[in-house]
Design a protein around this motif. Structure first.
Motif, PDB file in Angstrom:
ATOM      1  N   ILE B 591     -41.151  64.591  42.647  1.00  0.00           N
ATOM      2  CA  ILE B 591     -42.081  63.984  41.536  1.00  0.00           C
ATOM      3  C   ILE B 591     -43.469  65.155  41.605  1.00  0.00           C
ATOM      4  O   ILE B 591     -43.644  65.425  40.513  1.00  0.00           O
ATOM      5  CB  ILE B 591     -42.466  62.564  41.840  1.00  0.00           C
ATOM      6  CG1 ILE B 591     -41.700  61.535  41.652  1.00  0.00           C
ATOM      7  CG2 ILE B 591     -43.790  62.367  40.912  1.00  0.00           C
ATOM      8  CD1 ILE B 591     -41.724  60.223  41.546  1.00  0.00           C
ATOM      9  N   HIS B 592     -43.710  65.289  42.937  1.00  0.00           N
ATOM     10  CA  HIS B 592     -44.956  66.274  42.789  1.00  0.00           C
ATOM     11  C   HIS B 592     -44.621  67.630  42.053  1.00  0.00           C
ATOM     12  O   HIS B 592     -45.156  68.212  41.117  1.00  0.00           O
ATOM     13  CB  HIS B 592     -45.254  66.632  44.243  1.00  0.00           C
ATOM     14  CG  HIS B 592     -46.437  65.470  44.770  1.00  0.00           C
ATOM     15  ND1 HIS B 592     -46.757  65.584  46.084  1.00  0.00           N
ATOM     16  CD2 HIS B 592     -46.807  64.576  44.258  1.00  0.00           C
ATOM     17  CE1 HIS B 592     -47.739  64.712  46.364  1.00  0.00           C
ATOM     18  NE2 HIS B 592     -47.786  64.059  45.118  1.00  0.00           N
ATOM     19  N   VAL B 593     -43.239  68.093  42.714  1.00  0.00           N
ATOM     20  CA  VAL B 593     -42.717  69.504  42.118  1.00  0.00           C
ATOM     21  C   VAL B 593     -42.772  69.403  40.625  1.00  0.00           C
ATOM     22  O   VAL B 593     -43.227  70.345  39.865  1.00  0.00           O
ATOM     23  CB  VAL B 593     -41.602  69.760  42.897  1.00  0.00           C
ATOM     24  CG1 VAL B 593     -41.086  70.971  42.127  1.00  0.00           C
ATOM     25  CG2 VAL B 593     -41.884  70.073  44.262  1.00  0.00           C
ATOM     26  N   VAL B 594     -42.044  68.348  40.204  1.00  0.00           N
ATOM     27  CA  VAL B 594     -41.914  68.388  38.587  1.00  0.00           C
ATOM     28  C   VAL B 594     -43.064  68.120  38.095  1.00  0.00           C
ATOM     29  O   VAL B 594     -43.396  68.755  36.895  1.00  0.00           O
ATOM     30  CB  VAL B 594     -40.840  67.322  38.419  1.00  0.00           C
ATOM     31  CG1 VAL B 594     -40.665  66.861  36.952  1.00  0.00           C
ATOM     32  CG2 VAL B 594     -39.324  67.417  38.916  1.00  0.00           C
ATOM     33  N   SER B 595     -44.320  67.448  38.562  1.00  0.00           N
ATOM     34  CA  SER B 595     -45.270  67.061  37.860  1.00  0.00           C
ATOM     35  C   SER B 595     -46.096  68.606  37.652  1.00  0.00           C
ATOM     36  O   SER B 595     -46.494  68.872  36.733  1.00  0.00           O
ATOM     37  CB  SER B 595     -46.171  66.178  38.584  1.00  0.00           C
ATOM     38  OG  SER B 595     -45.486  65.179  39.016  1.00  0.00           O
ATOM     39  N   ARG B 596     -45.997  69.292  38.850  1.00  0.00           N
ATOM     40  CA  ARG B 596     -46.807  70.400  38.815  1.00  0.00           C
ATOM     41  C   ARG B 596     -46.139  71.732  37.982  1.00  0.00           C
ATOM     42  O   ARG B 596     -46.916  72.336  37.161  1.00  0.00           O
ATOM     43  CB  ARG B 596     -47.063  71.114  40.354  1.00  0.00           C
ATOM     44  CG  ARG B 596     -48.245  71.511  40.464  1.00  0.00           C
ATOM     45  CD  ARG B 596     -48.723  71.849  41.929  1.00  0.00           C
ATOM     46  NE  ARG B 596     -48.744  70.666  42.811  1.00  0.00           N
ATOM     47  CZ  ARG B 596     -48.347  70.429  44.156  1.00  0.00           C
ATOM     48  NH1 ARG B 596     -47.780  71.327  44.545  1.00  0.00           N
ATOM     49  NH2 ARG B 596     -48.677  69.268  44.610  1.00  0.00           N
ATOM     50  N   ARG B 597     -44.881  71.628  38.354  1.00  0.00           N
ATOM     51  CA  ARG B 597     -44.227  72.809  37.774  1.00  0.00           C
ATOM     52  C   ARG B 597     -43.794  72.625  36.139  1.00  0.00           C
ATOM     53  O   ARG B 597     -43.852  73.398  35.235  1.00  0.00           O
ATOM     54  CB  ARG B 597     -42.857  73.370  38.500  1.00  0.00           C
ATOM     55  CG  ARG B 597     -42.974  73.437  39.798  1.00  0.00           C
ATOM     56  CD  ARG B 597     -42.891  74.998  40.181  1.00  0.00           C
ATOM     57  NE  ARG B 597     -43.527  75.481  41.364  1.00  0.00           N
ATOM     58  CZ  ARG B 597     -43.002  75.332  42.347  1.00  0.00           C
ATOM     59  NH1 ARG B 597     -41.747  75.020  42.433  1.00  0.00           N
ATOM     60  NH2 ARG B 597     -43.612  75.749  43.508  1.00  0.00           N
ATOM     61  N   VAL B 598     -43.138  71.520  35.851  1.00  0.00           N
ATOM     62  CA  VAL B 598     -42.855  71.130  34.731  1.00  0.00           C
ATOM     63  C   VAL B 598     -43.738  70.455  33.864  1.00  0.00           C
ATOM     64  O   VAL B 598     -44.183  71.069  32.845  1.00  0.00           O
ATOM     65  CB  VAL B 598     -41.298  70.465  34.701  1.00  0.00           C
ATOM     66  CG1 VAL B 598     -41.055  70.430  33.321  1.00  0.00           C
ATOM     67  CG2 VAL B 598     -40.418  71.209  35.460  1.00  0.00           C
ATOM     68  N   LEU B 599     -44.321  69.344  34.200  1.00  0.00           N
ATOM     69  CA  LEU B 599     -45.085  68.605  33.611  1.00  0.00           C
ATOM     70  C   LEU B 599     -46.484  69.166  33.278  1.00  0.00           C
ATOM     71  O   LEU B 599     -46.931  69.221  32.080  1.00  0.00           O
ATOM     72  CB  LEU B 599     -45.306  67.234  33.997  1.00  0.00           C
ATOM     73  CG  LEU B 599     -44.104  66.277  34.016  1.00  0.00           C
ATOM     74  CD1 LEU B 599     -44.280  64.875  34.743  1.00  0.00           C
ATOM     75  CD2 LEU B 599     -43.439  66.060  32.703  1.00  0.00           C
ATOM     76  N   PHE B 600     -46.906  69.834  34.072  1.00  0.00           N
ATOM     77  CA  PHE B 600     -48.346  70.413  34.030  1.00  0.00           C
ATOM     78  C   PHE B 600     -48.178  71.872  33.214  1.00  0.00           C
ATOM     79  O   PHE B 600     -48.893  72.104  32.335  1.00  0.00           O
ATOM     80  CB  PHE B 600     -49.052  70.672  35.469  1.00  0.00           C
ATOM     81  CG  PHE B 600     -50.321  71.469  35.619  1.00  0.00           C
ATOM     82  CD1 PHE B 600     -51.302  70.969  34.784  1.00  0.00           C
ATOM     83  CD2 PHE B 600     -50.596  72.501  36.165  1.00  0.00           C
ATOM     84  CE1 PHE B 600     -52.415  71.775  34.597  1.00  0.00           C
ATOM     85  CE2 PHE B 600     -51.409  73.463  35.979  1.00  0.00           C
ATOM     86  CZ  PHE B 600     -52.512  72.836  35.324  1.00  0.00           C
TER      87      PHE B 600
END
Lengths: 100, 653
Positions: B591-600
Motif C-alpha cells: 500500500i505504501h509503495v502503490v501510494s507513493r509511486r502510483v497514487l502520489f
C-alpha cells in the motif's frame, strides 16, 4: 438654393473628419479640435433642418450648442494645460494612467 | 417505563458533555479541573444507568417470558422513498443482559479509574472519553435497527482510538490507537456491505427496504439462500474486526498502549464483545446460513488456539492478558457459530467479570511496581499485595476453568455444544472446533497460571522490592469483580449438574425464533456425555495448572531449557508467528509503495494537480486576451464605444 441633402452631406463629412480626428490623432489639441468639428457638423445639420422646415427650434439648439462648446473649450483647454504641466507632452498615449 | 430506556443511554452522554465542556472551558482559562469533580461526574453516569437497568430487570422478571420486551421510539431518523429508519431502542432479555454487563462492569472500571488516573493531568478528557465509550456501547446494544447498531459500532471504534491513543505524546501509543481504528475500519466495511445487501435484497423482494432487525427477522425466510449466506459472512467480517478474530485480531494486543482501565473496559465489558453480541442478535440469520456459521465456528476455534499459543511466550503482563482475550473471544465465536447463542453470550457475561478483574489486578500490580510490565522482573507479590493476589487468583482460576467458578460453566457449555453440535455445511467443523477449543483450554490454564506464578509466587523480583498493597479505590472494585467471577457461573449451571441453566432460560425468548429454523436439538445429547466432557475439562485445567507449576515454580530452568531445545519454535511463537511482519510485507508495504509511486506521483501530481492547474491556465489564458482591452487609452475606449454604437444603429435601423 441648394437642397437640404447637400447641407447634410457636408455635415456628414465634417462629422467623419472630426470623428477620425478624435479617434486617430495622438495630439490632445487636435482631438479637441476634432470634437469642435463634430459639434459644428451637428450644428450645420440643425440649421439646415431648421431652415427647410421653417421651424425656429433648430436654430435655438444651435445657440445652446455653441454656448456649451465654448464652455467645453474653456474647461478642456484648462485641463490640457494642467496635463501638459504634469507630463510635458500632449501626446494622448502617455495619458493612460487609468491603466495603472 | 418507556422513558427509562432513553435515560439508560443518556446518563453517560451527560457525563461526557459535562466533563468535556468543563475540560474545554478549564483549558481556555488555563486551570485544571479537580479530580473529585470529574470522577464524580464520570462515575454517576454508569451508576445511574446500571440502577435503571436493574430496575428494568426486576420488572422483566415479574413478566411472562414472552412479554419481556420494551421498545421506545426516540425519533424518525431517515425517511427516504420506501426506506424509513427510526431511532428506536429495544430492550429484551439479550440487550438487557448486555446493558447490565456494560453498565455494571463498566461502572466498576470507572470507579477504579478514579484511583488509577488520579495523577494524570488529562483526567477530565479521559473520563469524558470513557463516558462516551459507554454511551456508544449502550447504543449499540439497545439499538433496534442495524443502522443504529452500526452507529454505536462506529462510536466505540472512535472511542477506542481516542482512549488507546490517550497518551498521544508518545508516538508508539498514538500509533496503536491508529492501528485499532484502521483495522476496525476494514471490518466495518464488511459490516456495512452486509447491511446494505440485506436491505437491498429485501427491497427487491418488494415490501420496502428495512434495516430494523425485527422486520428483517420476520422476512428473512423469503431471501434466497446465497444472499443469506453472503450477508452472514459479511457481517461476520465486521465481527472479526471488533471482536479481534483471525485475521483482524492484530489491533487488540497493541491496544494495551492505553491506560490499563481502558484495556479492561475494551477487553472485558464493551467493544470486543460487540461482534459476539451482533451475531447473537442476528441469530435468525445465522440459523439459516450453515456455511457462514461453520466459518464463524472454525475461525473462532482457530483464533482461540492461535492466540493461546502466543500468550504462552509473552512476557508483558498486559500482552498475556490481551492474547488471552483474543483466545476467549474465539470461544465465544465457537459458541455462536455452533448455534449455541445463549452459551456464547453466557461466556461474554462471565468473561466480563474475570477479565476485568485480571486487567484491573494487572493495573494494581503495575501501579505497585512503578510502571514495570515485564513479568520476569516480578515475583513474590502475593505476600505484599494479598487482596490483589487473592482476587487475581480467583479470576485466574475462573478463566482456567476450575469448577465451580464462572469460567468453568460458560466454557464447558460452549465446548459441549460444539462437541454435540452438527453442521449442515461442514460435518466435521463442530468436532474440529471442539478439538481446537480443548487444546486451547489446556494452554489457557497453562499460560494464566504461568502469569500468576511469575508475578505472585516465588522469590522477590528485581522490581518488586518496595511494592505494597494498592489503596481501596483499587481493591474494592477488584473484590467486586472477583466475587462476580466466582459466582456468575451459578446462573448457568447446566441440567447435567442438576441446575436449571437460568441464564439460557432468560435468553430463550430471544433465540426461540432462531431455533425454529434448524434443529440444534442434538445439543441436549445426553447428560452422560456432558459429564464426561466436564470431567475432561477439570482434568485439563488441573493438568495445565500443574504444568505451569512444574515449569515456573519447581523447575525454573525448565522453560529456558525447553526454549533452548526448540529455538526456532520458541522464537516463532514469541514473535507472534510474525503475523505483524507478514501483514507489513503483504499489505502495509504494498500500500505504501502503490501510494507513493502510483497514487502520489501519477494520480495526484499528474492527474489531480494537472486538472486543477489546467483550470487555472485556462482562466489565465482567457484573461490574457481580455487584458488588451484594458489599455487605459481613452481613444481605444472611445473607438469601441463608437463601433458598438454603429453596430447597434445599423442593426436597429
Amino acid at each position: 438654393m441648394a437642397p437640404e441633402t447637400h447641407y447634410l452631406m457636408v455635415s456628414l463629412v465634417l462629422f467623419l473628419v472630426g470623428c477620425v480626428g478624435v479617434l486617430a490623432r495622438r495630439n490632445l489639441l487636435v482631438v479637441l479640435m476634432g470634437i469642435e468639428l463634430m459639434l459644428n457638423a451637428a450644428n450645420l445639420a440643425f440649421a439646415a433642418f431648421s431652415r427647410s422646415r421653417l421651424l425656429v427650434d433648430g436654430e435655438i439648439v444651435v445657440f445652446f450648442v455653441i454656448a456649451v462648446a465654448a464652455a467645453e473649450a474653456a474647461v478642456g483647454l484648462a485641463i490640457v494645460v494642467a496635463l501638459y504641466r504634469k507630463k510635458e507632452t500632449v501626446n494622448l498615449d502617455r495619458f493612460n494612467v487609468l491603466h495603472q | 417505563m418507556e422513558g427509562a430506556l432513553l435515560w439508560i443511554l443518556i446518563f453517560p452522554l451527560i457525563g461526557f458533555a459535562v466533563n468535556g465542556l468543563a475540560a474545554a472551558a478549564a483549558a481556555r482559562l488555563r486551570r485544571e479541573l479537580p479530580l473529585r469533580f470529574t470522577a464524580f461526574v464520570a462515575c454517576a453516569g454508569p451508576t445511574l444507568s446500571f440502577l435503571l437497568a436493574l430496575d428494568l430487570f426486576r420488572r422483566f422478571l415479574g413478566e411472562e417470558p414472552e412479554h419481556r420486551l420494551l421498545v421506545q421510539e426516540v425519533f424518525r431518523w431517515i425517511g427516504s422513498g420506501d426506506l424509513s429508519v427510526h431511532l428506536r431502542l429495544l430492550a429484551d432479555p439479550l440487550s438487557l443482559a448486555m446493558v447490565l454487563v456494560v453498565a455494571g462492569v463498566g461502572g466498576v472500571i470507572h470507579f477504579y479509574s478514579a484511583g488509577y488516573m488520579a495523577h494524570d493531568k488529562g483526567h477530565a478528557r479521559y473520563f469524558a472519553f470513557l463516558n462516551l465509550f459507554l454511551f456508544f456501547m449502550l447504543l449499540l446494544v439497545l439499538g433496534d435497527s442495524l443502522l443504529t447498531l452500526f452507529v454505536g459500532w462506529e462510536g466505540v471504534g472512535l472511542c477506542s482510538y481516542l482512549l488507546i491513543g490517550f497518551w498521544f505524546e508518545d508516538t508508539e501509543k498514538a500509533r496503536a490507537g491508529k492501528k485499532a481504528f484502521i483495522v476496525n475500519r476494514i471490518g466495518d466495511f464488511g459490516f456495512l456491505l452486509g447491511m446494505l445487501l440485506l436491505a437491498s435484497s429485501l427491497a427487491r423482494l418488494g415490501g420496502g427496504a428495512t434495516l430494523a432487525i425485527g422486520e428483517i427477522a420476520a422476512r428473512v425466510h423469503e431471501l434466497p439462500r446465497g444472499v443469506i449466506e453472503g450477508a452472514a459472512l459479511l457481517l461476520f467480517i465486521g465481527a472479526t474486526g471488533k471482536s479481534a478474530q483471525i485475521p483482524l485480531y492484530i489491533w487488540l494486543p497493541d491496544a494495551m498502549a492505553g491506560p490499563t482501565p481502558v484495556s479492561a473496559l475494551i477487553h472485558a465489558a464493551t467493544m470486543v464483545t460487540a461482534g459476539v453480541y451482533m451475531i447473537a442478535r442476528m441469530s435468525f440469520l445465522y440459523e439459516l446460513a450453515p456455511a457462514a456459521s461453520a466459518v464463524v465456528l472454525l475461525v473462532g476455534a482457530a483464533t482461540a488456539l492461535f492466540a493461546a499459543t502466543i500468550a504462552v511466550t509473552q512476557t508483558d503482563i498486559k500482552k498475556v492478558l490481551a492474547y488471552s482475550t483474543v483466545s476467549q473471544l474465539g470461544y465465544m465465536m465457537i459458541g455462536v457459530g455452533a448455534g449455541a447463542f445463549a452459551a456464547g453470550i453466557f461466556h461474554v457475561f462471565t468473561h466480563a467479570f474475570f477479565k476485568a478483574c485480571l486487567f484491573l489486578g494487572a493495573g494494581s500490580v503495575i501501579h505497585a511496581v512503578s510502571g514495570e510490565q515485564d513479568i520476569r522482573k516480578m515475583g513474590g507479590l502475593f505476600r505484599k499485595m494479598p487482596r490483589t493476589g487473592w482476587t487475581f487468583l480467583i479470576a485466574t482460576a475462573a478463566i482456567a476453568g476450575f469448577p465451580p467458578l464462572s469460567g468453568f460453566f460458560s466454557k464447558d457449555e460452549i465446548l459441549f455444544r460444539a462437541f454435540s453440535g452438527t453442521s449442515a455445511a461442514l460435518s466435521w467443523a463442530p468436532k474440529a472446533a471442539w478439538v481446537l477449543g480443548t487444546l486451547a483450554a489446556v494452554l489457557t490454564a497453562f499460560y494464566m497460571f504461568r502469569l500468576f506464578f511469575l508475578v505472585f509466587a516465588g522469590g522477590e523480583g528485581e522490581k518488586t522490592r518496595g511494592a505494597h498493597e494498592s489503596p481501596p479505590l483499587f481493591t474494592v472494585p477488584l473484590v467486586i469483580l472477583a466475587a462476580g467471577a466466582a459466582l456468575a457461573g451459578f446462573l448457568g449451571v447446566p441440567a447435567a449438574l442438576g441446575g436449571g441453566n437460568r441464564f439460557e432460560h432468560w435468553l430463550a425468548p430471544v433465540f426461540e425464533s432462531a431455533h425454529h429454523g434448524k434443529g440444534y436439538a442434538s445439543a441436549h445429547a445426553s447428560h452422560g456425555t456432558e459429564l464426561v466432557l466436564m470431567a475432561l475439562a477439570v482434568a485439563i485445567a488441573v493438568f495445565g495448572t500443574s504444568a505451569a507449576h512444574a515449569f515456573y515454580v519447581r523447575n525454573q530452568e525448565l522453560p529456558a531449557r525447553l526454549a533452548g531445545r526448540f529455538p526456532a519454535v520458541y522464537r516463532t511463537v514469541r514473535d507472534k508467528f510474525y503475523v505483524d511482519e507478514i501483514y507489513y510485507v503483504l499489505v502495509v508495504h504494498p500500500i505504501h509503495v502503490v501510494s507513493r509511486r502510483v497514487l502520489f506521483r501519477i494520480v495526484d501530481v499528474r492527474i489531480v494537480d494537472g486538472l486543477v492547474n489546467l483550470a487555472g491556465h485556462l482562466a489565465r489564458g482567457f484573461s490574457y486576451m481580455l487584458r488588451f482591452a484594458q489599455s487605459g487609452h481613452a481613444q481605444t475606449y472611445a473607438f469601441v464605444l463608437l463601433a458598438a454604437l454603429a453596430v447597434l444603429l445599423w442593426k436597429v435601423l
